[in-house]
Design a protein around this motif. Structure first.
Motif, PDB file in Angstrom:
ATOM      1  N   ALA A 162       4.739   0.231   5.629  1.00 39.64           N
ATOM      2  CA  ALA A 162       5.578  -0.796   6.835  1.00 39.64           C
ATOM      3  C   ALA A 162       5.885   0.818   7.469  1.00 39.64           C
ATOM      4  O   ALA A 162       6.333   0.454   9.142  1.00 39.64           O
ATOM      5  N   LEU A 163       5.826   1.931   7.303  1.00 38.73           N
ATOM      6  CA  LEU A 163       6.393   3.058   8.066  1.00 38.73           C
ATOM      7  C   LEU A 163       4.967   3.385   9.267  1.00 38.73           C
ATOM      8  O   LEU A 163       5.100   3.239  10.397  1.00 38.73           O
ATOM      9  N   MET A 164       3.766   2.811   8.584  1.00 40.43           N
ATOM     10  CA  MET A 164       2.637   2.907  10.213  1.00 40.43           C
ATOM     11  C   MET A 164       2.810   1.938  11.090  1.00 40.43           C
ATOM     12  O   MET A 164       2.858   1.756  11.946  1.00 40.43           O
ATOM     13  N   LYS A 165       2.991   0.669  10.318  1.00 42.23           N
ATOM     14  CA  LYS A 165       3.914  -0.113  11.754  1.00 42.23           C
ATOM     15  C   LYS A 165       4.838   0.065  12.317  1.00 42.23           C
ATOM     16  O   LYS A 165       4.822  -0.301  12.962  1.00 42.23           O
ATOM     17  N   VAL A 171      -0.767   8.201   7.926  1.00 40.31           N
ATOM     18  CA  VAL A 171       1.262   8.294   7.377  1.00 40.31           C
ATOM     19  C   VAL A 171       0.471   8.813   5.747  1.00 40.31           C
ATOM     20  O   VAL A 171       0.114   8.208   5.107  1.00 40.31           O
ATOM     21  N   GLU A 172       0.947   9.672   5.297  1.00 41.97           N
ATOM     22  CA  GLU A 172       0.655  10.527   3.980  1.00 41.97           C
ATOM     23  C   GLU A 172       1.986  10.499   2.773  1.00 41.97           C
ATOM     24  O   GLU A 172       3.034  11.252   3.535  1.00 41.97           O
ATOM     25  N   LEU A 173       2.201   9.522   1.552  1.00 46.79           N
ATOM     26  CA  LEU A 173       3.611   9.775   1.494  1.00 46.79           C
ATOM     27  C   LEU A 173       2.794  10.786   0.092  1.00 46.79           C
ATOM     28  O   LEU A 173       2.221  10.187  -1.115  1.00 46.79           O
ATOM     29  N   VAL A 174       2.813  12.003   0.335  1.00 40.29           N
ATOM     30  CA  VAL A 174       2.988  12.994  -0.943  1.00 40.29           C
ATOM     31  C   VAL A 174       3.486  12.623  -1.841  1.00 40.29           C
ATOM     32  O   VAL A 174       2.823  12.809  -3.246  1.00 40.29           O
ATOM     33  N   LEU A 188      -4.619   5.087  10.532  1.00 36.66           N
ATOM     34  CA  LEU A 188      -5.290   4.409  11.869  1.00 36.66           C
ATOM     35  C   LEU A 188      -6.007   4.525  12.277  1.00 36.66           C
ATOM     36  O   LEU A 188      -5.803   6.007  12.903  1.00 36.66           O
ATOM     37  N   VAL A 189      -7.255   4.155  12.810  1.00 35.72           N
ATOM     38  CA  VAL A 189      -8.039   4.412  14.734  1.00 35.72           C
ATOM     39  C   VAL A 189      -7.964   3.992  15.300  1.00 35.72           C
ATOM     40  O   VAL A 189      -8.292   3.075  15.269  1.00 35.72           O
ATOM     41  N   ARG A 190      -8.034   4.332  16.241  1.00 39.23           N
ATOM     42  CA  ARG A 190      -7.998   3.368  17.579  1.00 39.23           C
ATOM     43  C   ARG A 190      -8.342   4.327  18.529  1.00 39.23           C
ATOM     44  O   ARG A 190      -8.454   5.258  19.544  1.00 39.23           O
ATOM     45  N   LEU A 223      -5.764  -2.201   6.141  1.00 40.74           N
ATOM     46  CA  LEU A 223      -4.091  -2.279   7.083  1.00 40.74           C
ATOM     47  C   LEU A 223      -4.816  -3.830   8.326  1.00 40.74           C
ATOM     48  O   LEU A 223      -6.088  -4.225   9.251  1.00 40.74           O
ATOM     49  N   PRO A 224      -3.781  -4.355   8.139  1.00 41.57           N
ATOM     50  CA  PRO A 224      -3.492  -5.234   9.592  1.00 41.57           C
ATOM     51  C   PRO A 224      -4.018  -5.268  11.038  1.00 41.57           C
ATOM     52  O   PRO A 224      -3.712  -3.614  10.549  1.00 41.57           O
ATOM     53  N   GLU A 225      -3.951  -5.932  11.909  1.00 43.72           N
ATOM     54  CA  GLU A 225      -4.581  -5.243  13.828  1.00 43.72           C
ATOM     55  C   GLU A 225      -2.624  -4.872  14.030  1.00 43.72           C
ATOM     56  O   GLU A 225      -2.039  -5.528  13.924  1.00 43.72           O
ATOM     57  N   ILE A 226      -2.189  -3.356  13.679  1.00 47.86           N
ATOM     58  CA  ILE A 226      -1.099  -3.542  13.812  1.00 47.86           C
ATOM     59  C   ILE A 226      -1.202  -3.237  15.456  1.00 47.86           C
ATOM     60  O   ILE A 226       0.024  -3.549  16.200  1.00 47.86           O
ATOM     61  N   VAL A 227      -2.262  -2.274  16.064  1.00 51.27           N
ATOM     62  CA  VAL A 227      -1.907  -2.212  17.338  1.00 51.27           C
ATOM     63  C   VAL A 227      -3.529  -3.107  17.785  1.00 51.27           C
ATOM     64  O   VAL A 227      -4.728  -2.276  17.356  1.00 51.27           O
TER      65      VAL A 227
END
Length: 137
Positions: free
Chosen positions: A115-118, A98-101, A89-91, A63-67
């Motif tokens: 996109a939803l994670m962002k 975010v899981e799209l089942v 995402l881990v911080r 992932l890009p660095e979101i936070v």
């Protein structure tokens, strides 16, 4: 993103806990039939940046660095016709998934979870209030 109209949505997030960090989830279900889960967003303590880096080394997309200070990865099940995708995402010790089942065939479901994670990560991970023990450590 899910193709579901008028979904059933359940869940809550506890951003301040006496344990290790925030926790909770939001779960989206189909409104009819067996009411199958189509999407879930989960926040929990116990994240591991080493584990995230390992998953990336094994082929997961970074992932890009979101936070600031976070590391994450995403991917889609490569089985023929499968629409399942997830982003993690881990911080610090905080883990957000975010899981799209059940996504929509023909959509870029991996791009949808990214996109939803962002959208949700800055609100969820950055707003976790550490316990006094965690803050002192």
């Amino acid at each position: 993103m899910t193709g579901v109209h008028d979904p059933i949505v359940r869940g809550r997030f506890n951003m301040s806990t006496s344990d290790d960090g925030g926790s909770g989830g939001c779960f989206v279900y189909q409104p009819t039939g067996n009411k199958l889960k189509v999407l879930d967003v989960t926040l929990s303590p116990g994240g591991s940046q080493k584990e995230a880096e390992f998953q990336i080394s094994q082929g997961a997309q970074r992932l890009p660095e979101i936070v600031p200070g976070s590391v994450g990865y995403y991917g889609q099940d490569s089985s023929a016709g499968n629409t399942q995708a997830a982003a993690t995402l881990v911080r610090g010790d905080d883990l957000l998934i975010v899981e799209l089942v059940r996504g929509v065939k023909g959509r870029d479901n991996a791009a949808d979870v990214v996109a939803l994670m962002k959208l949700v990560a800055p609100k969820l991970i950055l707003n976790v209030t550490p316990s006094p023990n965690k803050a002192k450590g």
